[in-house]
Design a protein around this motif. Structure first.
Motif, PDB file in Angstrom:
ATOM      1  N   SER A 113       5.790   0.808  -1.189  1.00 33.48           N
ATOM      2  CA  SER A 113       4.358   0.958  -0.945  1.00 33.48           C
ATOM      3  C   SER A 113       3.816   2.170  -1.690  1.00 33.48           C
ATOM      4  CB  SER A 113       4.077   1.109   0.546  1.00 33.48           C
ATOM      5  OG  SER A 113       4.515   2.373   1.010  1.00 33.48           O
ATOM      6  N   THR A 114       2.539   2.103  -2.039  1.00 36.43           N
ATOM      7  CA  THR A 114       1.875   3.251  -2.666  1.00 36.43           C
ATOM      8  C   THR A 114       1.885   4.456  -1.732  1.00 36.43           C
ATOM      9  OG1 THR A 114       0.451   1.857  -4.027  1.00 36.43           O
ATOM     10  CG2 THR A 114      -0.335   4.071  -3.567  1.00 36.43           C
ATOM     11  N   ALA A 115       1.709   4.211  -0.441  1.00 35.89           N
ATOM     12  CA  ALA A 115       1.689   5.314   0.522  1.00 35.89           C
ATOM     13  C   ALA A 115       3.003   6.085   0.498  1.00 35.89           C
ATOM     14  CB  ALA A 115       1.411   4.774   1.926  1.00 35.89           C
ATOM     15  N   CYS A 125       3.223   8.112  -2.823  1.00 37.82           N
ATOM     16  CA  CYS A 125       2.354   9.288  -2.811  1.00 37.82           C
ATOM     17  C   CYS A 125       2.899  10.370  -1.886  1.00 37.82           C
ATOM     18  CB  CYS A 125       0.941   8.887  -2.396  1.00 37.82           C
ATOM     19  SG  CYS A 125       0.070   7.890  -3.615  1.00 37.82           S
ATOM     20  N   ASP A 158      -3.074  -2.231   1.131  1.00 37.83           N
ATOM     21  CA  ASP A 158      -4.436  -2.560   1.549  1.00 37.83           C
ATOM     22  C   ASP A 158      -5.177  -3.299   0.436  1.00 37.83           C
ATOM     23  OD1 ASP A 158      -4.169  -1.355   4.060  1.00 37.83           O
ATOM     24  OD2 ASP A 158      -4.651   0.622   3.242  1.00 37.83           O
ATOM     25  N   HIS A 159      -4.952  -2.856  -0.800  1.00 39.31           N
ATOM     26  CA  HIS A 159      -5.597  -3.512  -1.941  1.00 39.31           C
ATOM     27  C   HIS A 159      -4.975  -4.880  -2.210  1.00 39.31           C
ATOM     28  CE1 HIS A 159      -7.862  -3.776  -5.649  1.00 39.31           C
ATOM     29  NE2 HIS A 159      -6.756  -3.901  -6.366  1.00 39.31           N
ATOM     30  N   ASP A 196      -0.294  -0.888  -3.460  1.00 34.59           N
ATOM     31  CA  ASP A 196      -1.236  -0.547  -2.395  1.00 34.59           C
ATOM     32  C   ASP A 196      -1.359  -1.758  -1.468  1.00 34.59           C
ATOM     33  OD1 ASP A 196      -3.491  -0.076  -0.802  1.00 34.59           O
ATOM     34  OD2 ASP A 196      -4.501   1.072  -2.364  1.00 34.59           O
ATOM     35  N   GLU A 237      -3.569   6.785  -8.393  1.00 33.61           N
ATOM     36  CA  GLU A 237      -3.115   6.791  -6.994  1.00 33.61           C
ATOM     37  C   GLU A 237      -2.723   8.194  -6.535  1.00 33.61           C
ATOM     38  OE1 GLU A 237      -1.421   2.179  -7.188  1.00 33.61           O
ATOM     39  OE2 GLU A 237      -0.085   3.888  -7.562  1.00 33.61           O
TER      40      GLU A 237
END
Length: 401
Positions: free
Chosen positions: A374-376, A379, A172-173, A170, A26
């Motif tokens: 969240s991954t966002a 990151c 979205d995933h 994620d 990621e």
């Protein structure tokens, strides 16, 4: 996250299944999307292709080895890679490669970052010294407040050297709206499960290792079968099905022991050993409840946030990172560790909920993941930490970051 024109080298033993490995992918993807270059030094594994597909590059290197001679030799290998590729920052995600990466980064005069993906135990001064590679970085990242507290209990880090950046899912995933009924049905058939309406599916997604709580789950299921025969015989009641989604990873003896335990307790037909699952969103969508009954505290516990992102309630052991990711009674249920009866009671509690109430619990779980895990967000926080270190290094090129 645009505007990151730097080359980052992540160092991790292998790229198979696991939270550290998934995070490496990621972050590599985020670096590339922001305009930087993402290198990964590793023995390799199933995620290597995904890193390459995301625009990163994987360099094969024996950084998984704990042999002191190999660790020292890896220092030269990494330093050569850093100089050859113009690496601006090195980020290590495990102890043995952290020593090699530390020496290489210091020799090259570039920032060094580590991430604690687990709260390491130190049984004696030698192990404590071995673990200390992780705290010799310019920035130490903890994947949860629980992990950060464990680090502080062992090491006296100056203010600003330790940051908490939780792992993320994620969105979205892991999106319920993005998983088609056909994908779920294909997985159900592949796993040999009863018709969806005829079962109540309990998913335990974890590699087959004793501390993940598989035996606790089997014991809980056996108690429910003894006390509630309808759990075994469908009639008009959904049949309980327990799904172990995770590979043995060389622990064939333990897998055999689990199967024998299922036979002994009379629940073998209700327990499914499906191995590694490549479509975890569909697996979560197939489940009614997700279990995370670990015997030891999870440093973070990505199962809870991935299940929450998929709007599924979680029953987790009440320790470690689960106390941060699961709100008892709102997004799932927390139970005492290694307590089959408490786990069985929690399963009964959620199974007895009307479907709309269970759906509301799942929706609350997804909203919490979106807000905090969240991954966002992970990151963005990691890249911002990189930027700050690189800016400090640019301002004082002759001194430490």
């Amino acid at each position: 996250m645009a505007g990151f024109a730097a080359t980052v080298l992540q160092v991790i033993p292998a790229l198979d299944a696991g939270g550290a490995e998934r995070t490496t992918l990621e972050i590599a993807r985020a670096i590339v999307e922001a305009g930087g270059r993402a290198l990964t030094a590793s023995r390799g594994g199933r995620l290597a292709g995904e890193i390459e597909a995301a625009g990163g590059r994987v360099v094969s290197m024996p950084v998984h080895s704990k042999n002191p001679l190999t660790i020292w030799a890896n220092r030269a290998r990494l330093l050569d890679l850093v100089r050859r590729e113009g690496v601006d920052l090195v980020h290590a995600r495990s102890r043995a490669p952290a020593w090699s990466a530390l020496w290489a980064a210091r020799a090259a005069g570039i920032p060094f970052v580590t991430t604690y993906h687990g709260a390491y135990r130190a049984n004696g001064p030698l192990k404590r010294f071995y673990n200390s590679a992780m705290v010799r970085a310019d920035l130490v990242i903890a994947n949860s407040a629980f992990t950060a507290a464990a680090i502080r209990a062992q090491y006296d880090l100056p203010p600003g050297r330790l940051a908490v950046i939780p792992r993320g899912a994620d969105l979205d995933h892991f999106d319920p709206a993005g998983v088609s009924p056909e994908r779920v049905e294909a997985l159900r058939r592949a796993w040999g499960l009863p018709a969806r309406a005829a079962m109540f599916a309990l998913l335990l997604p974890a590699r087959l290792t004793p501390w993940k709580g598989h035996e606790t789950a089997i014991a809980a299921l056996a108690r429910m079968v003894v006390n509630e025969p309808s759990s075994r015989d469908a009639g008009n009641q959904p049949v309980l099905q327990l799904i172990f989604a995770g590979g043995a990873q060389g622990r064939g003896d333990y897998a055999a022991r689990l199967r024998a335990e299922c036979e002994k307790r009379g629940v073998r037909s209700m327990v499914h050993f499906v191995g590694h699952c490549a479509d975890m969103p569909a697996a979560y969508a197939l489940a009614d409840v997700v279990l995370a009954p670990s015997l030891r505290p999870e440093a973070f516990g990505r199962t809870a946030v991935e299940a929450g992102a998929m709007a599924r309630p979680v029953i987790a052991a009440d320790h470690g990172g689960a106390r941060e990711t699961v709100i008892d009674g709102e997004t799932g249920v927390l139970v005492p560790p290694n307590d089959p009866e408490a786990l069985a009671d929690a399963i009964r509690e959620i199974a007895a909920m009307p479907a709309p109430a269970r759906a509301r619990m799942g929706a609350t779980a997804r909203a919490r993941v979106a807000e905090k895990f969240s991954t966002a967000a992970m990151c963005a926080a990691t890249l911002e930490a990189y930027r700050a270190l690189l800016a400090r290094r640019a301002a004082a090129p002759a001194g430490p970051a």
